[in-house]
Design an enzyme around this catalytic site. Structure first.
Site, PDB file in Angstrom:
ATOM      1  N   ASP A  12       0.828  -1.213   0.000  1.00  0.00           N
ATOM      2  CA  ASP A  12       0.000   0.000   0.000  1.00  0.00           C
ATOM      3  C   ASP A  12       0.861   1.261   0.000  1.00  0.00           C
ATOM      4  OD1 ASP A  12      -2.395   1.363  -0.017  1.00  0.00           O
ATOM      5  OD2 ASP A  12      -2.577   1.387   2.164  1.00  0.00           O
ATOM      6  N   HIS A  29       2.268   3.858  -8.987  1.00  0.00           N
ATOM      7  CA  HIS A  29       2.077   2.430  -9.294  1.00  0.00           C
ATOM      8  C   HIS A  29       3.273   1.886 -10.070  1.00  0.00           C
ATOM      9  CE1 HIS A  29      -1.823   2.350  -7.543  1.00  0.00           C
ATOM     10  NE2 HIS A  29      -2.363   3.197  -8.404  1.00  0.00           N
ATOM     11  N   LEU A 122      10.451 -20.691  -5.615  1.00  0.00           N
ATOM     12  CA  LEU A 122       9.587 -19.754  -4.878  1.00  0.00           C
ATOM     13  C   LEU A 122       8.221 -19.741  -5.545  1.00  0.00           C
ATOM     14  CD1 LEU A 122       9.048 -17.207  -3.002  1.00  0.00           C
ATOM     15  CD2 LEU A 122       9.890 -15.821  -4.900  1.00  0.00           C
TER      16      LEU A 122
HETATM   17  C1  IPE Z   1      -5.340  -2.676  -0.052  1.00  0.00           C
HETATM   18  O1  IPE Z   1      -5.016  -1.356  -0.259  1.00  0.00           O
HETATM   19  C2  IPE Z   1      -5.348  -3.402  -1.341  1.00  0.00           C
HETATM   20  C3  IPE Z   1      -4.062  -3.545  -1.999  1.00  0.00           C
HETATM   21  C4  IPE Z   1      -2.902  -3.222  -1.543  1.00  0.00           C
HETATM   22  C5  IPE Z   1      -4.143  -4.149  -3.289  1.00  0.00           C
HETATM   23  P1  IPE Z   1      -6.127  -0.232  -0.382  1.00  0.00           P
HETATM   24  O2  IPE Z   1      -5.427   1.053  -0.485  1.00  0.00           O
HETATM   25  O3  IPE Z   1      -7.094  -0.569  -1.448  1.00  0.00           O
HETATM   26  O4  IPE Z   1      -6.873  -0.355   1.019  1.00  0.00           O
HETATM   27  P2  IPE Z   1      -7.891   0.644   1.696  1.00  0.00           P
HETATM   28  O5  IPE Z   1      -9.000   0.877   0.733  1.00  0.00           O
HETATM   29  O6  IPE Z   1      -7.156   1.893   1.996  1.00  0.00           O
HETATM   30  O7  IPE Z   1      -8.316  -0.057   2.946  1.00  0.00           O
HETATM   31  C1  IPE Z   2      -1.285   0.452  -4.045  1.00  0.00           C
HETATM   32  O1  IPE Z   2      -1.463   1.486  -3.180  1.00  0.00           O
HETATM   33  C2  IPE Z   2      -2.210  -0.674  -3.889  1.00  0.00           C
HETATM   34  C3  IPE Z   2      -3.269  -0.776  -4.900  1.00  0.00           C
HETATM   35  C4  IPE Z   2      -4.524  -0.804  -4.533  1.00  0.00           C
HETATM   36  C5  IPE Z   2      -2.935  -0.939  -6.297  1.00  0.00           C
HETATM   37  P1  IPE Z   2      -2.613   2.565  -3.296  1.00  0.00           P
HETATM   38  O2  IPE Z   2      -2.947   2.829  -4.723  1.00  0.00           O
HETATM   39  O3  IPE Z   2      -3.748   2.165  -2.432  1.00  0.00           O
HETATM   40  O4  IPE Z   2      -1.882   3.822  -2.696  1.00  0.00           O
HETATM   41  P2  IPE Z   2      -2.481   4.870  -1.680  1.00  0.00           P
HETATM   42  O5  IPE Z   2      -2.889   4.093  -0.458  1.00  0.00           O
HETATM   43  O6  IPE Z   2      -3.635   5.519  -2.338  1.00  0.00           O
HETATM   44  O7  IPE Z   2      -1.350   5.785  -1.411  1.00  0.00           O
HETATM   45 MG    MG Z   3      -4.106   2.464  -0.426  1.00  0.00          MG
END
Ligand code: IPE
Ligand code: IPE
Ligand code: MG
Length: 224
Positions: A12, A29, A122
């Protein structure tokens, strides 16, 4: 020292990193993908057998279409570019979640799984359009159809993670302390590390520090 067989990661913080440094969530990303490559290499170095990466949740469809399209394009290009390399490194790829993407991406995912199916250095489980609640509901439905009883073993067997040991360690980057519908059943006894750094900024040094700390934790599993 605790054995470490399976690491799960909620990757995240891409969006926030991208906005902060490149004025674009999508650039975050893209940068996050470099971290994925670094962490895969380091996972192999640490001789860890399973790495589960949360890349797209069932709830992430609520995001703007432009961002969703960018993410899946990135994944498609990554696989086209890297699958042979992953295969050469004896890595097995498995997708968790339901493959409801473009026909082209669905096919690429299936072929990537097939190509690497026999590998055993892995196993990377890529959670894509994955939600733990829907995974559990499908498991219960399958048990019901087979007229089996609901018990721990039968639930384990009917989850998409059947044949995969539960994660020993869960890492969530991005300074947020929640599970966001990830592996709710499987994480029952995992050690959880919430990391302040955003995913693109997460380094192998950070990773190894967590692994080291994990190894010295007293894991009780209810005992004393
Ligand atoms: C969780 O991250 C999902 C992934 C990392 C793919 P999100 O950014 O979507 O989670 P929330 O919505 O903040 O809980
Ligand atoms: C990457 O982080 C995870 C995915 C859901 C692809 P985010 O896109 O949720 O990044 P933040 O939390 O908005 O910074
Ligand atoms: Mg996020």
């Amino acid at each position: 020292m605790n054995p470490l067989n399976h690491v799960a990661i909620i990757m995240d913080g891409n969006g926030r990193w991208g906005l902060k440094y490149k004025n674009s969530r999508n650039a975050g990303h893209k940068a996050g993908l470099n971290t994925v490559e670094r962490i895969i290499k380091e996972t192999i170095k640490n001789n860890i057998k399973f790495l589960t990466l949360f890349a797209f949740s069932t709830e992430n469809w609520r995001r703007p279409k432009k961002e969703i399209n960018y993410l899946f394009n990135l994944l498609e290009n990554f696989l086209l570019d890297k699958i042979d390399d992953l295969n050469k490194k004896n890595i097995k790829l498995k997708i968790l979640g339901s493959k409801k993407f473009s026909p082209k991406l669905n096919k690429l995912l299936i072929n990537s799984e097939k190509k690497t199916n026999k590998n055993n250095k892995l196993q990377i489980n890529l959670a894509l359009n994955y939600g733990s609640k829907s995974e559990l509901i499908s498991a219960f439905k399958k048990i019901k159809i087979k007229k089996n009883i609901i018990n721990e073993k039968n639930i384990d067997r009917n989850l998409q993670t059947k044949n995969i040991p539960n994660p020993d360690l869960l890492i969530r980057t991005g300074n947020t302390k929640r599970l966001s519908n990830f592996l709710l059943w499987q994480l029952a006894y995992s050690e959880i590390f919430f990391e302040k750094k955003l995913w693109p900024a997460f380094t192998t040094k950070d990773y190894n520090k967590i692994i080291k700390e994990f190894k010295s934790i007293k894991r009780n599993f209810g005992k004393i």
